[in-house]
Design a protein around this motif. Sequence first.
Motif, mmCIF file in Angstrom:
data_model
loop_
_atom_site.group_PDB
_atom_site.id
_atom_site.type_symbol
_atom_site.label_atom_id
_atom_site.label_comp_id
_atom_site.label_asym_id
_atom_site.label_seq_id
_atom_site.Cartn_x
_atom_site.Cartn_y
_atom_site.Cartn_z
ATOM 1 N N ILE A 179 9.539 4.941 -3.297
ATOM 2 C CA ILE A 179 8.975 4.860 -4.639
ATOM 3 C C ILE A 179 10.515 5.072 -5.663
ATOM 4 C CG2 ILE A 179 7.895 6.397 -6.462
ATOM 5 C CD1 ILE A 179 6.378 7.440 -3.862
ATOM 6 N N ASP A 180 11.361 5.750 -5.404
ATOM 7 C CA ASP A 180 12.470 6.029 -6.267
ATOM 8 C C ASP A 180 13.703 6.785 -5.277
ATOM 9 O OD1 ASP A 180 14.540 6.849 -8.056
ATOM 10 O OD2 ASP A 180 13.228 8.165 -8.917
ATOM 11 N N SER A 181 14.621 6.022 -5.129
ATOM 12 C CA SER A 181 15.741 6.415 -4.205
ATOM 13 C C SER A 181 16.648 7.283 -4.723
ATOM 14 C CB SER A 181 16.725 5.009 -3.835
ATOM 15 O OG SER A 181 17.318 4.432 -5.051
ATOM 16 N N ASP A 182 16.444 7.669 -6.225
ATOM 17 C CA ASP A 182 17.045 8.835 -6.552
ATOM 18 C C ASP A 182 16.204 9.832 -6.998
ATOM 19 O OD1 ASP A 182 19.740 7.541 -6.723
ATOM 20 O OD2 ASP A 182 19.107 6.222 -8.554
ATOM 21 N N ILE A 203 -1.397 9.308 4.554
ATOM 22 C CA ILE A 203 -2.273 8.402 4.833
ATOM 23 C C ILE A 203 -1.908 7.089 4.184
ATOM 24 C CG2 ILE A 203 -4.939 7.982 4.879
ATOM 25 C CD1 ILE A 203 -5.170 11.007 5.082
ATOM 26 N N LYS A 204 -2.157 5.941 4.996
ATOM 27 C CA LYS A 204 -1.924 4.813 4.393
ATOM 28 C C LYS A 204 -3.071 3.922 3.869
ATOM 29 C CE LYS A 204 2.517 3.875 6.737
ATOM 30 N NZ LYS A 204 3.378 3.133 7.301
ATOM 31 N N ILE A 205 -3.106 3.373 2.895
ATOM 32 C CA ILE A 205 -3.962 2.582 2.081
ATOM 33 C C ILE A 205 -3.344 1.360 1.728
ATOM 34 C CG2 ILE A 205 -5.523 2.477 0.236
ATOM 35 C CD1 ILE A 205 -5.582 5.462 0.234
ATOM 36 N N GLY A 206 -3.949 0.256 2.451
ATOM 37 C CA GLY A 206 -3.322 -1.115 2.091
ATOM 38 C C GLY A 206 -1.813 -1.112 2.494
ATOM 39 N N GLY A 207 -1.334 -0.580 3.494
ATOM 40 C CA GLY A 207 -0.254 -0.441 3.790
ATOM 41 C C GLY A 207 0.851 0.393 3.361
ATOM 42 N N LYS A 208 0.509 1.124 2.400
ATOM 43 C CA LYS A 208 1.472 2.133 1.649
ATOM 44 C C LYS A 208 0.645 3.311 1.701
ATOM 45 C CE LYS A 208 3.052 -1.031 -1.585
ATOM 46 N NZ LYS A 208 3.417 -1.280 -3.115
ATOM 47 N N THR A 209 1.630 4.346 1.645
ATOM 48 C CA THR A 209 1.132 5.755 1.967
ATOM 49 C C THR A 209 0.597 6.199 0.564
ATOM 50 O OG1 THR A 209 3.279 6.587 1.022
ATOM 51 C CG2 THR A 209 2.980 6.652 3.529
ATOM 52 N N MET A 210 -0.316 7.254 0.657
ATOM 53 C CA MET A 210 -0.947 7.775 -0.671
ATOM 54 C C MET A 210 -0.052 8.169 -1.620
ATOM 55 S SD MET A 210 -4.332 9.678 0.716
ATOM 56 C CE MET A 210 -5.146 9.939 -0.619
ATOM 57 N N VAL A 211 0.965 8.770 -1.169
ATOM 58 C CA VAL A 211 1.917 9.336 -2.220
ATOM 59 C C VAL A 211 2.701 8.019 -2.989
ATOM 60 C CG1 VAL A 211 3.884 9.585 -0.715
ATOM 61 C CG2 VAL A 211 3.805 10.842 -2.608
ATOM 62 N N GLU A 212 2.810 6.769 -2.216
ATOM 63 C CA GLU A 212 3.196 5.989 -2.822
ATOM 64 C C GLU A 212 2.301 4.990 -3.698
ATOM 65 O OE1 GLU A 212 5.945 3.178 -0.131
ATOM 66 O OE2 GLU A 212 4.659 4.189 1.140
ATOM 67 N N GLN A 213 0.976 4.977 -3.445
ATOM 68 C CA GLN A 213 -0.089 4.510 -4.065
ATOM 69 C C GLN A 213 -0.206 5.354 -5.281
ATOM 70 O OE1 GLN A 213 -1.931 1.558 -3.751
ATOM 71 N NE2 GLN A 213 -1.581 1.146 -1.423
ATOM 72 N N ALA A 214 -0.311 6.848 -5.365
ATOM 73 C CA ALA A 214 -0.569 7.383 -6.515
ATOM 74 C C ALA A 214 0.943 7.245 -7.599
ATOM 75 C CB ALA A 214 -0.453 8.949 -6.050
ATOM 76 N N ALA A 215 2.235 7.147 -7.014
ATOM 77 C CA ALA A 215 3.057 7.198 -7.876
ATOM 78 C C ALA A 215 3.205 5.934 -8.410
ATOM 79 C CB ALA A 215 4.471 7.427 -7.145
ATOM 80 N N GLU A 216 2.902 4.626 -8.009
ATOM 81 C CA GLU A 216 2.663 3.283 -8.534
ATOM 82 C C GLU A 216 1.689 3.155 -9.398
ATOM 83 O OE1 GLU A 216 3.078 0.857 -5.407
ATOM 84 O OE2 GLU A 216 5.036 1.178 -4.461
ATOM 85 N N SER A 217 0.509 4.047 -9.137
ATOM 86 C CA SER A 217 -0.734 3.700 -9.909
ATOM 87 C C SER A 217 -0.192 4.108 -11.454
ATOM 88 C CB SER A 217 -1.956 4.087 -9.407
ATOM 89 O OG SER A 217 -1.805 5.970 -9.550
ATOM 90 N N LEU A 218 0.792 4.987 -11.541
ATOM 91 C CA LEU A 218 1.145 5.403 -12.956
ATOM 92 C C LEU A 218 1.727 4.353 -13.845
ATOM 93 C CD1 LEU A 218 2.774 8.837 -11.783
ATOM 94 C CD2 LEU A 218 0.288 8.623 -12.838
#
Length: 93
Positions: free
Chosen positions: A58-61, A14-29
Motif C-alpha cells: 500500500i505504502d512502502s513508507d 482475507i483476500k478478495i480479488g487477489g488482494k488482502t482486505m487491508v489493501e482493498q480498504a486502503a485503495e478504495s479511499l
Amino acid sequence: GKRVEEFKLPKPLIKIGGKTMVEQAAESLGLSGRFIFVKAHYTDPSWNIELEDAISRIDSDAVVVTTNTITEGPAASALLTLPFINNDDELII
C-alpha cells in the motif's frame, strides 16, 4: 469477527480479488499521502509478516503501530498514532 471464522485468518488478511482486505480498504479511499496503520500483534508470526507485506504494498513508507492488547475501540487505536501525526497536515481517520 464471527462472520469470517471460516477463513481461519485475521480479517485484514482475507483476500478478495487477489488482494488482502487491508489493501482493498486502503485503495478504495483513492488517496495518496502518508499512511499510518494500527495493527494487532498476532500470535502466528506468519500473519504479522503477511500483514506488514500487505501494508508495504500500500505504502512502502507507511508507519505501522503494533499493539499487543485489544484497544477500547477505533478512537483509542487512533490515539496510539499521536506521536506520528503532524498537526500541520490534513488527517483522515
